[in-house]
Scaffold this motif. Structure first.
Motif, PDB file in Angstrom:
ATOM      1  N   ARG A   9       0.838  -1.192   0.000  1.00 20.85           N
ATOM      2  CA  ARG A   9       0.000   0.000   0.000  1.00 20.85           C
ATOM      3  C   ARG A   9       0.876   1.247   0.000  1.00 20.85           C
ATOM      4  O   ARG A   9       2.002   1.226   0.464  1.00 20.85           O
ATOM      5  CB  ARG A   9      -0.917   0.017   1.204  1.00 20.85           C
ATOM      6  N   GLU A  16       0.467   2.063  -7.398  1.00 20.49           N
ATOM      7  CA  GLU A  16      -0.580   1.086  -7.103  1.00 20.49           C
ATOM      8  C   GLU A  16      -0.024  -0.328  -7.252  1.00 20.49           C
ATOM      9  O   GLU A  16       0.735  -0.617  -8.172  1.00 20.49           O
ATOM     10  CB  GLU A  16      -1.728   1.305  -8.085  1.00 20.49           C
ATOM     11  N   ALA A  59      -6.385  -8.023  -2.585  1.00 24.08           N
ATOM     12  CA  ALA A  59      -6.827  -6.940  -3.459  1.00 24.08           C
ATOM     13  C   ALA A  59      -8.012  -6.195  -2.846  1.00 24.08           C
ATOM     14  O   ALA A  59      -8.074  -4.955  -2.892  1.00 24.08           O
ATOM     15  CB  ALA A  59      -7.191  -7.495  -4.838  1.00 24.08           C
ATOM     16  N   GLU A  60      -8.946  -6.928  -2.243  1.00 20.81           N
ATOM     17  CA  GLU A  60     -10.093  -6.296  -1.587  1.00 20.81           C
ATOM     18  C   GLU A  60      -9.636  -5.457  -0.393  1.00 20.81           C
ATOM     19  O   GLU A  60     -10.144  -4.356  -0.173  1.00 20.81           O
ATOM     20  CB  GLU A  60     -11.103  -7.348  -1.149  1.00 20.81           C
ATOM     21  N   GLY A  63      -8.023  -2.312  -1.648  1.00 24.58           N
ATOM     22  CA  GLY A  63      -9.039  -1.435  -2.196  1.00 24.58           C
ATOM     23  C   GLY A  63      -9.868  -0.742  -1.135  1.00 24.58           C
ATOM     24  O   GLY A  63     -10.417   0.337  -1.368  1.00 24.58           O
ATOM     25  N   GLY A  72      -9.060   3.922  -0.339  1.00 26.50           N
ATOM     26  CA  GLY A  72      -8.128   3.199  -1.193  1.00 26.50           C
ATOM     27  C   GLY A  72      -8.668   3.018  -2.592  1.00 26.50           C
ATOM     28  O   GLY A  72      -9.869   2.954  -2.819  1.00 26.50           O
ATOM     29  N   HIS A  73      -7.778   2.948  -3.528  1.00 25.16           N
ATOM     30  CA  HIS A  73      -8.136   2.703  -4.925  1.00 25.16           C
ATOM     31  C   HIS A  73      -8.257   1.198  -5.112  1.00 25.16           C
ATOM     32  O   HIS A  73      -7.400   0.452  -4.664  1.00 25.16           O
ATOM     33  CB  HIS A  73      -7.053   3.269  -5.848  1.00 25.16           C
ATOM     34  N   VAL A  74      -9.306   0.748  -5.776  1.00 22.05           N
ATOM     35  CA  VAL A  74      -9.500  -0.693  -5.983  1.00 22.05           C
ATOM     36  C   VAL A  74      -8.485  -1.167  -7.006  1.00 22.05           C
ATOM     37  O   VAL A  74      -8.477  -0.704  -8.138  1.00 22.05           O
ATOM     38  CB  VAL A  74     -10.933  -0.998  -6.479  1.00 22.05           C
ATOM     39  N   PRO A  75      -7.564  -2.046  -6.619  1.00 19.10           N
ATOM     40  CA  PRO A  75      -6.568  -2.541  -7.551  1.00 19.10           C
ATOM     41  C   PRO A  75      -7.206  -3.260  -8.729  1.00 19.10           C
ATOM     42  O   PRO A  75      -8.288  -3.827  -8.615  1.00 19.10           O
ATOM     43  CB  PRO A  75      -5.734  -3.514  -6.715  1.00 19.10           C
ATOM     44  N   ARG A  76      -6.517  -3.256  -9.838  1.00 18.06           N
ATOM     45  CA  ARG A  76      -7.010  -3.925 -11.037  1.00 18.06           C
ATOM     46  C   ARG A  76      -7.308  -5.393 -10.786  1.00 18.06           C
ATOM     47  O   ARG A  76      -8.197  -5.963 -11.379  1.00 18.06           O
ATOM     48  CB  ARG A  76      -5.992  -3.792 -12.169  1.00 18.06           C
ATOM     49  N   VAL A  78      -8.807  -6.752  -8.342  1.00 22.65           N
ATOM     50  CA  VAL A  78     -10.166  -6.936  -7.846  1.00 22.65           C
ATOM     51  C   VAL A  78     -11.156  -6.868  -9.001  1.00 22.65           C
ATOM     52  O   VAL A  78     -12.012  -7.721  -9.144  1.00 22.65           O
ATOM     53  CB  VAL A  78     -10.531  -5.864  -6.788  1.00 22.65           C
ATOM     54  N   THR A  79     -11.019  -5.851  -9.837  1.00 20.44           N
ATOM     55  CA  THR A  79     -11.969  -5.705 -10.937  1.00 20.44           C
ATOM     56  C   THR A  79     -11.846  -6.851 -11.931  1.00 20.44           C
ATOM     57  O   THR A  79     -12.822  -7.338 -12.448  1.00 20.44           O
ATOM     58  CB  THR A  79     -11.781  -4.351 -11.646  1.00 20.44           C
TER      59      THR A  79
END
Length: 85
Positions: A9, A16, A59-60, A63, A72-76, A78-79
């Protein structure tokens, strides 16, 4: 704690965390917990499933963390995991 696992983090990691960063940390964690660097063929499926589950949870977590008052920004990872069946 496994010394190969790095903090993923900000501000420790200047950018990221990538899917590769998250997967590498998950793999190191599962290796440490299981005691296997590489599982036998009969354990491969459960080993790989554990790595996937730990990567998704990581990842969650990343995020959802708030760093210095910002969500936090949701890491790729997770998506991308959510798009998989």
């Amino acid at each position: 704690m496994c010394r190969s696992i790095k903090t993923l983090r900000p501000p420790v990691l200047p950018t990221e965390a990538t899917e590769e960063d998250i997967h590498a940390a998950a793999l190191q964690y599962v290796r440490k917990v299981s005691g296997f660097r590489a599982p036998a063929a009969h354990n491969r499926e459960v080993f790989d499933a554990a790595v996937t589950a730990v990567a998704r949870a990581t990842a969650e977590l990343l995020g959802g963390l708030e760093v210095r008052g910002q969500r936090g920004h949701v890491p790729r990872a997770v998506t991308e995991a959510e798009e998989r069946p």
